[in-house]
Design a protein around this motif. Structure first.
Motif, mmCIF file in Angstrom:
data_model
loop_
_atom_site.group_PDB
_atom_site.id
_atom_site.type_symbol
_atom_site.label_atom_id
_atom_site.label_comp_id
_atom_site.label_asym_id
_atom_site.label_seq_id
_atom_site.Cartn_x
_atom_site.Cartn_y
_atom_site.Cartn_z
ATOM 1 N N GLY A 84 0.926 -1.204 0.009
ATOM 2 C CA GLY A 84 -0.107 -0.114 0.078
ATOM 3 C C GLY A 84 0.872 1.229 0.052
ATOM 4 O O GLY A 84 2.245 1.178 -0.308
ATOM 5 N N ASP A 85 0.339 2.363 0.347
ATOM 6 C CA ASP A 85 1.000 3.690 0.223
ATOM 7 C C ASP A 85 2.214 3.657 1.274
ATOM 8 O O ASP A 85 2.243 3.047 2.272
ATOM 9 C CB ASP A 85 0.065 4.766 0.828
ATOM 10 N N SER A 86 3.397 3.916 0.522
ATOM 11 C CA SER A 86 4.324 3.982 1.370
ATOM 12 C C SER A 86 5.425 5.275 1.106
ATOM 13 O O SER A 86 5.383 5.813 -0.031
ATOM 14 C CB SER A 86 5.236 2.738 0.896
ATOM 15 N N VAL A 87 6.337 5.450 2.151
ATOM 16 C CA VAL A 87 7.577 6.519 1.891
ATOM 17 C C VAL A 87 8.770 5.834 2.185
ATOM 18 O O VAL A 87 8.968 5.220 3.105
ATOM 19 C CB VAL A 87 7.308 7.795 2.833
ATOM 20 N N ILE A 88 9.708 5.962 1.107
ATOM 21 C CA ILE A 88 10.685 5.106 1.161
ATOM 22 C C ILE A 88 11.979 6.288 1.261
ATOM 23 O O ILE A 88 12.055 6.818 0.427
ATOM 24 C CB ILE A 88 11.167 4.205 0.068
ATOM 25 N N HIS A 89 13.136 6.304 2.106
ATOM 26 C CA HIS A 89 14.187 6.771 1.988
ATOM 27 C C HIS A 89 15.225 6.193 1.550
ATOM 28 O O HIS A 89 15.528 4.937 1.775
ATOM 29 C CB HIS A 89 14.397 7.279 3.557
ATOM 30 N N VAL A 90 15.803 6.537 0.584
ATOM 31 C CA VAL A 90 16.840 6.184 -0.181
ATOM 32 C C VAL A 90 18.437 7.057 -0.031
ATOM 33 O O VAL A 90 18.296 7.962 -0.014
ATOM 34 C CB VAL A 90 16.822 6.198 -1.902
ATOM 35 N N PRO A 91 19.442 6.039 0.482
ATOM 36 C CA PRO A 91 20.305 6.839 1.210
ATOM 37 C C PRO A 91 21.274 7.416 -0.286
ATOM 38 O O PRO A 91 21.144 6.895 -1.309
ATOM 39 C CB PRO A 91 21.091 5.760 1.551
ATOM 40 N N GLU A 92 22.093 8.512 -0.220
ATOM 41 C CA GLU A 92 22.809 8.964 -0.965
ATOM 42 C C GLU A 92 23.909 8.207 -1.736
ATOM 43 O O GLU A 92 24.573 7.313 -0.857
ATOM 44 C CB GLU A 92 23.364 10.432 -0.488
ATOM 45 N N ASP A 93 24.140 8.054 -2.889
ATOM 46 C CA ASP A 93 25.189 6.982 -3.317
ATOM 47 C C ASP A 93 26.501 7.521 -2.772
ATOM 48 O O ASP A 93 26.751 8.625 -2.685
ATOM 49 C CB ASP A 93 25.078 7.239 -5.067
#
Length: 112
Positions: A84-93
């Motif tokens: 369902g609805d989600s907020v994902i945090h992607v770390p900086e390369d």
């Protein structure tokens, strides 16, 4: 359909439940490092999800691969399945982070 937002990119897309976070990121044009083709072998696609995100419970294979990081809320984007609805945090390369820090340092040095 589920709304998935990727931070810090602030990109939101709609995906079907059952889509992996890695697939959703690719659809959104958000780069998440991965070398193994989604088999949880390289452990490069680590992300975190906000607490109210609807992601399937971590399976034993993912938990084993992540070890203590699993208790800190880290997930493998190739294994985390959206429900369902989600907020994902992607770390900086890491390479981009090193370049950014170097540029910031150079800018700071020119001010003095």
């Amino acid at each position: 359909m589920a709304d998935v937002t990727f931070r810090p990119h602030n990109r939101t897309i709609k995906v079907r439940p059952g889509t992996t976070v890695l697939s959703a990121a690719r659809k959104a044009g958000v780069f998440i490092r991965s070398r193994c083709g989604g088999t949880a072998a390289c452990l490069m696609c680590k992300v975190t999800a906000e607490p109210n995100s609807r992601i399937m419970t971590m399976q034993p294979k993912e938990r084993l691969k992540l070890g203590p990081l699993a208790e800190e809320g880290v997930r493998l984007a190739c294994q985390a399945v959206l429900q369902g609805d989600s907020v994902i945090h992607v770390p900086e390369d890491p390479l981009k982070a090193a370049i950014r820090r170097r540029l910031e340092q150079q800018e700071e040095d020119t001010l003095w």
